[in-house]
Design a protein around this motif. Structure first.
Motif, PDB file in Angstrom:
ATOM      1  N   GLN A  80      12.021  57.927  19.531  1.00  0.00           N
ATOM      2  CA  GLN A  80      12.293  56.668  20.250  1.00  0.00           C
ATOM      3  C   GLN A  80      11.059  56.184  21.004  1.00  0.00           C
ATOM      4  O   GLN A  80      11.170  55.686  22.115  1.00  0.00           O
ATOM      5  CB  GLN A  80      13.452  56.895  21.217  1.00  0.00           C
ATOM      6  N   SER A 153      13.334  60.903  31.935  1.00  0.00           N
ATOM      7  CA  SER A 153      13.833  62.198  32.397  1.00  0.00           C
ATOM      8  C   SER A 153      13.713  62.283  33.918  1.00  0.00           C
ATOM      9  O   SER A 153      14.660  62.672  34.609  1.00  0.00           O
ATOM     10  CB  SER A 153      13.041  63.329  31.745  1.00  0.00           C
ATOM     11  N   SER A 191      17.745  65.991  29.791  1.00  0.00           N
ATOM     12  CA  SER A 191      17.253  65.841  31.167  1.00  0.00           C
ATOM     13  C   SER A 191      18.399  65.880  32.183  1.00  0.00           C
ATOM     14  O   SER A 191      18.177  66.200  33.351  1.00  0.00           O
ATOM     15  CB  SER A 191      16.445  64.547  31.319  1.00  0.00           C
ATOM     16  N   THR A 246      21.405  59.638  22.593  1.00  0.00           N
ATOM     17  CA  THR A 246      20.131  59.837  21.912  1.00  0.00           C
ATOM     18  C   THR A 246      20.272  60.073  20.408  1.00  0.00           C
ATOM     19  O   THR A 246      19.532  59.486  19.612  1.00  0.00           O
ATOM     20  CB  THR A 246      19.402  61.040  22.552  1.00  0.00           C
ATOM     21  N   ASP A 271      23.091  56.320  31.630  1.00  0.00           N
ATOM     22  CA  ASP A 271      21.797  56.640  31.038  1.00  0.00           C
ATOM     23  C   ASP A 271      21.535  55.636  29.915  1.00  0.00           C
ATOM     24  O   ASP A 271      21.963  55.824  28.775  1.00  0.00           O
ATOM     25  CB  ASP A 271      21.785  58.077  30.515  1.00  0.00           C
ATOM     26  N   ALA A 273      18.457  54.795  29.010  1.00  0.00           N
ATOM     27  CA  ALA A 273      17.018  54.937  28.739  1.00  0.00           C
ATOM     28  C   ALA A 273      16.652  54.209  27.445  1.00  0.00           C
ATOM     29  O   ALA A 273      15.746  53.385  27.417  1.00  0.00           O
ATOM     30  CB  ALA A 273      16.639  56.413  28.656  1.00  0.00           C
ATOM     31  N   HIS A 274      17.407  54.472  26.406  1.00  0.00           N
ATOM     32  CA  HIS A 274      17.101  53.821  25.132  1.00  0.00           C
ATOM     33  C   HIS A 274      17.786  52.455  25.001  1.00  0.00           C
ATOM     34  O   HIS A 274      17.163  51.478  24.614  1.00  0.00           O
ATOM     35  CB  HIS A 274      17.538  54.720  23.966  1.00  0.00           C
ATOM     36  N   ASP A 300      14.474  52.666  30.164  1.00  0.00           N
ATOM     37  CA  ASP A 300      13.076  52.876  29.771  1.00  0.00           C
ATOM     38  C   ASP A 300      12.506  51.606  29.145  1.00  0.00           C
ATOM     39  O   ASP A 300      12.972  51.186  28.075  1.00  0.00           O
ATOM     40  CB  ASP A 300      12.964  53.991  28.709  1.00  0.00           C
ATOM     41  N   HIS A 302       9.595  51.717  27.995  1.00  0.00           N
ATOM     42  CA  HIS A 302       8.679  52.230  26.964  1.00  0.00           C
ATOM     43  C   HIS A 302       9.435  52.623  25.694  1.00  0.00           C
ATOM     44  O   HIS A 302       8.893  53.313  24.841  1.00  0.00           O
ATOM     45  CB  HIS A 302       7.848  53.403  27.481  1.00  0.00           C
ATOM     46  N   LYS A 303      10.684  52.195  25.583  1.00  0.00           N
ATOM     47  CA  LYS A 303      11.387  52.365  24.313  1.00  0.00           C
ATOM     48  C   LYS A 303      11.556  50.978  23.688  1.00  0.00           C
ATOM     49  O   LYS A 303      10.651  50.512  23.042  1.00  0.00           O
ATOM     50  CB  LYS A 303      12.694  53.110  24.535  1.00  0.00           C
ATOM     51  N   LEU A 310       3.996  55.271  30.042  1.00  0.00           N
ATOM     52  CA  LEU A 310       5.433  55.270  30.301  1.00  0.00           C
ATOM     53  C   LEU A 310       5.790  54.142  31.251  1.00  0.00           C
ATOM     54  O   LEU A 310       4.933  53.693  31.994  1.00  0.00           O
ATOM     55  CB  LEU A 310       5.855  56.590  30.996  1.00  0.00           C
TER      56      LEU A 310
HETATM   57  C1  PLP Z   1      14.698  58.960  25.643  1.00  0.00           C
HETATM   58  C2  PLP Z   1      15.872  59.258  26.475  1.00  0.00           C
HETATM   59  C3  PLP Z   1      15.739  59.946  27.692  1.00  0.00           C
HETATM   60  C4  PLP Z   1      14.419  60.522  28.146  1.00  0.00           C
HETATM   61  O1  PLP Z   1      13.496  59.565  28.493  1.00  0.00           O
HETATM   62  P1  PLP Z   1      11.931  59.928  28.530  1.00  0.00           P
HETATM   63  O2  PLP Z   1      11.310  58.645  28.943  1.00  0.00           O
HETATM   64  O3  PLP Z   1      11.577  60.368  27.153  1.00  0.00           O
HETATM   65  O4  PLP Z   1      11.741  61.017  29.535  1.00  0.00           O
HETATM   66  C5  PLP Z   1      16.862  60.122  28.463  1.00  0.00           C
HETATM   67  N1  PLP Z   1      18.054  59.675  28.046  1.00  0.00           N
HETATM   68  C6  PLP Z   1      18.232  59.027  26.893  1.00  0.00           C
HETATM   69  C7  PLP Z   1      19.598  58.547  26.505  1.00  0.00           C
HETATM   70  C8  PLP Z   1      17.139  58.787  26.057  1.00  0.00           C
HETATM   71  O5  PLP Z   1      17.316  58.151  24.900  1.00  0.00           O
END
Ligand code: PLP
Length: 476
Positions: A80, A153, A191, A246, A271, A273-274, A300, A302-303, A310
């Protein structure tokens, strides 16, 4: 070597790297043994003697870039990790040169102002109240807050620290109470489990929320699950939901989950992040419906927002919980001062911090929100088209209808066969994929991050998989 000459040499080499990566000419990935690479790059001699001047610099760069993983190759579907927007990479350079570690306002007023502004943009996208500018009218309803950290994370840990501050306000002094538990689906990112370790609770404090076969939280089973924990003498630090998970990129049903958490008085951490980047698309944002009822979000940039690594955001609906996550006292940093801006240092694990917001700002400012939204939609459409196409091949099975840019598929045969196919595929260099466990089986996992990846790359992936399957033998 003067900086201007070094920049020119680097830009020339990077230009070639981008061109031959995008042209599918060089392997996506080529893993030479470490010792050979260290020798090729002449690392030890250069460290001892210096001399990374004109010719040596270019020689080093060619060796370095030659062995780099080529995310710009359309066959890159591995993890990712974003293919950065060019303005994000320029921002990273500006940050490196200015080097304003802006955790306190006086060490980077412009960087802190940019971060404050992009955080407020993200808060509005989440459906939360943005923070007023310093000195502005406070009062009224509580405002949201946030901070950018070095990765999702760390962001998850920070969000759970804010949750801990609400449920156990003295924990910063007394330690984490032993009766606290974190409730998360088994499909959560690792994480979250690490956060339980870091709190000193251990993995036993991580309680698996009831999920369906796809790893999604079953909202109807959440209330009795939380009641049972309470009856057993536990207090819930937070419930964690995935947006998206993920492995297969599937979203939890946030509204139903949030309603149960509100009823139970439990912190809901999302969460994202993605998958939170779906918030920038009017077409896709329904996947996060109900997010506004949650307490915290990790997102995030950066995804799916195309910032180079980051740039991760921790966002909370009520800023005060993030403000009380860490109770610290460093007299040279934390003291009452008259200042025109904001200090962010009390919200982060980090002390020195990069100007992460600049990358996000410059990517957004290049094409506006509309371009960011179109990117999310294009990659999601590609994943759906790839899944439909693969499903129509009799020798491929698809794990689930994609809800993001992730597709999991497999060919008939054992889990070990899928792993062998992946190994051969990435050694051949035309495609780079990962694998994931889902529904208790191992799948070939395509993460479609690259805006240059097309259906023909999916078709060539399938052809390569067949070739390696036949070569690897169909047994066992
Ligand atoms: C990628 C991801 C993370 C971790 O993020 P990093 O920036 O790689 O530390 C945490 N949770 C989910 C759901 C992710 O997809």
């Amino acid at each position: 070597m003067p900086a201007s000459a070094a920049y020119r040499t680097a830009l020339d080499a990077l230009g070639e790297f981008l061109r031959d990566s995008a042209g599918r000419e060089r392997p996506v990935l080529q893993q030479k043994p470490l010792a050979a690479l260290a020798a090729e790059m002449d690392l030890e001699r250069l460290i001892a003697d210096g001399g990374l001047g004109d010719g040596a610099f270019r020689h080093f760069l060619d060796a370095y870039l030659g062995a780099a993983t080529r995310l710009y190759h359309p066959g890159y579907m591995g993890h990712q990790v974003t293919i950065p927007h060019e303005m994000g990479t320029v921002a990273a350079l500006i940050d490196a040169v200015t080097n304003n570690p802006m955790a306190i306002y006086e060490m980077g007023p412009s960087a802190a102002t940019v971060e404050f502004t992009v955080i407020n943009w993200m808060l509005r996208k989440a459906g939360w109240r943005p923070a007023p500018p310093p000195g502005g009218a406070g009062g009224g309803e509580p405002c949201g807050g946030g901070v950018l950290t070095h990765g999702g994370s760390l962001a998850n840990l920070t969000a759970l620290m804010a949750a801990r501050a609400r449920v156990a306000p003295d924990a910063w002094r007394e330690g984490t109470p032993r009766d606290l538990v974190i409730c998360a689906p088994e499909a959560s990112h690792y994480s979250i489990a690490r956060a339980a370790d870091i709190f000193g609770l251990g993995r036993k404090a991580l309680k698996a929320v009831p999920c369906d076969g796809d790893g999604r939280i079953v909202p109807g089973e959440l209330a009795p699950f939380l009641a049972k924990l309470r009856a057993d003498g536990h207090r819930v630090l937070a419930v964690v939901a995935n947006a998206c998970a993920t492995a297969a990129g599937l979203y939890d049903r946030l509204r139903d989950i949030a309603e149960v958490c509100r009823e139970a008085g439990v912190w809901l951490h999302v969460d994202g992040a993605h998958g939170a980047s779906a918030l920038v698309s009017a077409r896709e944002r329904h996947k996060l419906d109900g997010l506004e009822l949650a307490d915290s979000l990790v997102w995030d940039a950066h995804k799916m927002l195309r910032c180079p690594s980051l740039c991760a955001a921790v966002l909370v609906r009520e800023a005060r919980w993030l403000d009380s996550a860490f109770h610290d006292d460093a007299s040279y940093l934390f003291h009452d001062k008259e200042q025109p801006g904001v200090d962010l240092i009390h919200r982060t694990v980090e002390c020195t911090k990069a100007a992460l917001g600049l990358k996000l700002f410059m990517v957004l400012a290049a094409g506006g929100e509309a371009e960011a939204g179109r990117f999310v939609e294009r990659q999601t459409d590609l994943a759906r088209e790839a899944a439909a196409w693969l499903r129509a091949r009799p020798d491929f099975e698809v794990a689930a209808e994609p809800e993001s840019n992730i597709v999991c598929c497999r060919v008939a045969g054992s889990d070990a066969l899928q792993l062998r196919i992946r190994e051969r595929l990435i050694a051949a260099g035309s495609h780079y994929i990962s694998t994931a466990e889902f529904r208790a089986r191992r799948w070939l996992r395509l993460v479609l991050m690259n805006p240059a990846t097309e259906m023909r790359d999916i078709e060539s992936f399938a052809a390569e998989v067949r070739r390696h399957r036949d070569a690897a033998g169909t047994a066992p």
